[in-house]
Scaffold this active site. Structure first.
Site, short mmCIF file in Angstrom:
data_model
loop_
_atom_site.label_atom_id
_atom_site.label_comp_id
_atom_site.label_asym_id
_atom_site.label_seq_id
_atom_site.Cartn_x
_atom_site.Cartn_y
_atom_site.Cartn_z
N PRO A 92 0.82 -1.46 0.00
CA PRO A 92 0.05 0.05 -0.12
C PRO A 92 0.86 1.30 0.04
O PRO A 92 0.34 2.29 -0.27
CB PRO A 92 -0.82 -0.05 1.43
CG PRO A 92 -0.25 -1.17 2.22
CD PRO A 92 0.51 -2.03 1.07
N GLU A 119 3.07 -7.48 8.27
CA GLU A 119 3.12 -6.01 8.15
C GLU A 119 4.11 -5.63 6.87
O GLU A 119 4.42 -4.53 6.79
CB GLU A 119 3.78 -5.32 9.51
CG GLU A 119 2.85 -5.38 10.67
CD GLU A 119 1.50 -5.01 10.53
OE1 GLU A 119 1.38 -4.00 9.90
OE2 GLU A 119 0.41 -5.52 10.74
N ARG A 161 -3.72 -9.16 -20.61
CA ARG A 161 -4.68 -8.86 -21.74
C ARG A 161 -3.95 -7.78 -22.55
O ARG A 161 -4.53 -7.75 -23.90
CB ARG A 161 -6.04 -8.17 -21.03
CG ARG A 161 -5.73 -7.10 -20.32
CD ARG A 161 -7.15 -6.76 -19.54
NE ARG A 161 -8.22 -6.40 -20.43
CZ ARG A 161 -8.29 -5.29 -21.14
NH1 ARG A 161 -7.39 -4.30 -20.92
NH2 ARG A 161 -9.30 -5.13 -21.91
N ASP A 176 -12.81 -0.22 -23.78
CA ASP A 176 -13.49 -0.23 -22.81
C ASP A 176 -12.84 1.04 -21.85
O ASP A 176 -11.86 1.42 -22.20
CB ASP A 176 -13.35 -1.43 -22.26
CG ASP A 176 -12.10 -2.16 -22.00
OD1 ASP A 176 -10.99 -1.66 -22.20
OD2 ASP A 176 -12.01 -3.06 -21.28
C1 JAH Z 1 -0.74 -6.07 2.79
C2 JAH Z 1 1.79 -6.98 2.43
N1 JAH Z 1 -2.50 -1.39 -2.88
C3 JAH Z 1 -3.10 -2.64 -2.16
C4 JAH Z 1 -2.32 -3.43 -1.35
C5 JAH Z 1 -1.14 -4.32 -1.74
C6 JAH Z 1 -0.51 -4.70 -0.93
C7 JAH Z 1 -0.79 -4.89 0.35
N2 JAH Z 1 -1.91 -4.26 0.91
C8 JAH Z 1 -2.49 -3.64 -0.28
C9 JAH Z 1 -0.17 -5.81 1.55
C10 JAH Z 1 -0.23 -6.67 3.75
C11 JAH Z 1 1.17 -7.32 3.52
C12 JAH Z 1 1.11 -6.19 1.29
#
Ligand code: JAH
Length: 300
Positions: A92, A119, A161, A176
């Site tokens: 994230p 985490e 794709r 699309d």
């Molecule tokens: C959560 C490792 N952007 C979406 C996304 C991508 C990876 C993770 N969370 C959200 C994530 C926990 C551990 C990756």
């Protein structure tokens, strides 16, 4: 030349169905894309196959161990030649994934997805791997998942794709919403796609819009552009500002969707006028609201 995709995860079984069916499954059967799914625990060092440990500095949760990840990636990605693969780490806190990135990934020979859990992965892993290959920390959106696996699948599908020869109908990749500007119908570039219809002509008292049955291709194209403009105004007002070469009809449609002429991107467009324009009713709901995100969730 095909694309090789490796995935490293503590849940290899997670990927069986999504990579085996539909467009991706067929592409794999044809050899346009090739997958290797690797169980990270294979590189764990103890009898319990431990892959995580407590975070230095304290805080909640567990962090994935760098030694396990380092051994896995060293074995999966040969050191020679350097840069032969791109490492993608879903997180994230990464750079936003986009259509452009999908298109660039589709030109690479080899992608390796490192799927974290808990985490996340010890920060030294991405740092160390950057000495040997390009490393992208990538986010598919501002929300936290339980791990990188679902995000990796999203990216893999978006890339697959776009591979040469993968789509049955090569033009449908472009038409699309967010189809990519290469094959995209010029008239719809930068817009979300509007509604689509199929038989029966009447369903639960609802008729398919008559223009679509008219055989008048210019009228159909204009109607589709109207609907695309209105849906884009309602769902993605941020995209309206970037539109170029709007004709009078475009400007009329956007005005009725609450955007002022010339400067189309009002931050908070007013509600559309009740009626009287000759356009069908919007039926698209309010412009997208901004959802607050907690500091805790964004801290990952
Ligand atoms: C959560 C490792 N952007 C979406 C996304 C991508 C990876 C993770 N969370 C959200 C994530 C926990 C551990 C990756």
């Amino acid at each position: 030349m095909g694309l090789r995709v490796d995935i490293v995860t503590i849940f290899p079984e997670y990927f069986a169905s999504p990579l085996g069916v539909s467009l991706i499954g067929k592409a794999a059967v044809r050899g346009d894309i090739e997958f290797g799914v690797h169980d990270l625990r294979r590189w764990a060092r103890d009898v319990h196959h431990t892959v995580d440990d407590m975070p230095f500095g304290g805080g909640p949760g567990m962090v994935m161990k760098p030694d396990v990840w380092g051994d896995a990636l060293d074995e999966i990605i040969p050191a020679e030649p350097p840069g032969a693969a791109r490492l993608v780490v879903p997180t994230p806190s990464g750079v936003p994934f986009s259509r452009d990135m999908a298109a660039r990934y589709a030109t690479e020979p080899r992608l390796v997805f490192a799927c974290g859990r808990y985490e996340g992965i010890d920060g030294r892993v991405a740092e160390a791997m950057r000495a040997r290959m390009p490393v992208d920390e990538v986010s598919i959106g501002d929300y936290v998942l339980a791990g990188g696996e679902a995000a990796a699948l999203v990216m893999i599908e978006a890339v697959a794709r776009l591979l040469p020869g993968v789509l049955g109908n090569a033009s449908s990749a472009g038409d699309d919403s967010f189809g990519g500007d290469e094959g995209l119908a010029v008239a719809m570039r930068g817009l979300l796609e509007g509604p689509v219809y199929t038989r029966p002509r009447a369903w639960r008292e609802r008729e398919v819009p008559e223009v679509l049955l008219s055989g008048n291709h210019a009228a159909i194209a204009r109607w589709r552009r109207d609907m695309a403009l209105r849906r884009t105004a309602a769902h993605r007002p941020d995209l309206i500002r970037a539109l170029r070469d709007l004709d009078r009809r475009d400007q009329q449609v956007l005005a009725e969707a609450g955007f002022t002429a010339g400067e189309q991107a009002a931050a908070h467009p007013p509600r559309p006028a009740a009626s009287g324009s000759g356009l069908p009713a919007a039926g698209e709901g309010l412009p997208a609201a901004g959802f607050p995100v907690s500091g805790e969730d964004m801290a990952h």
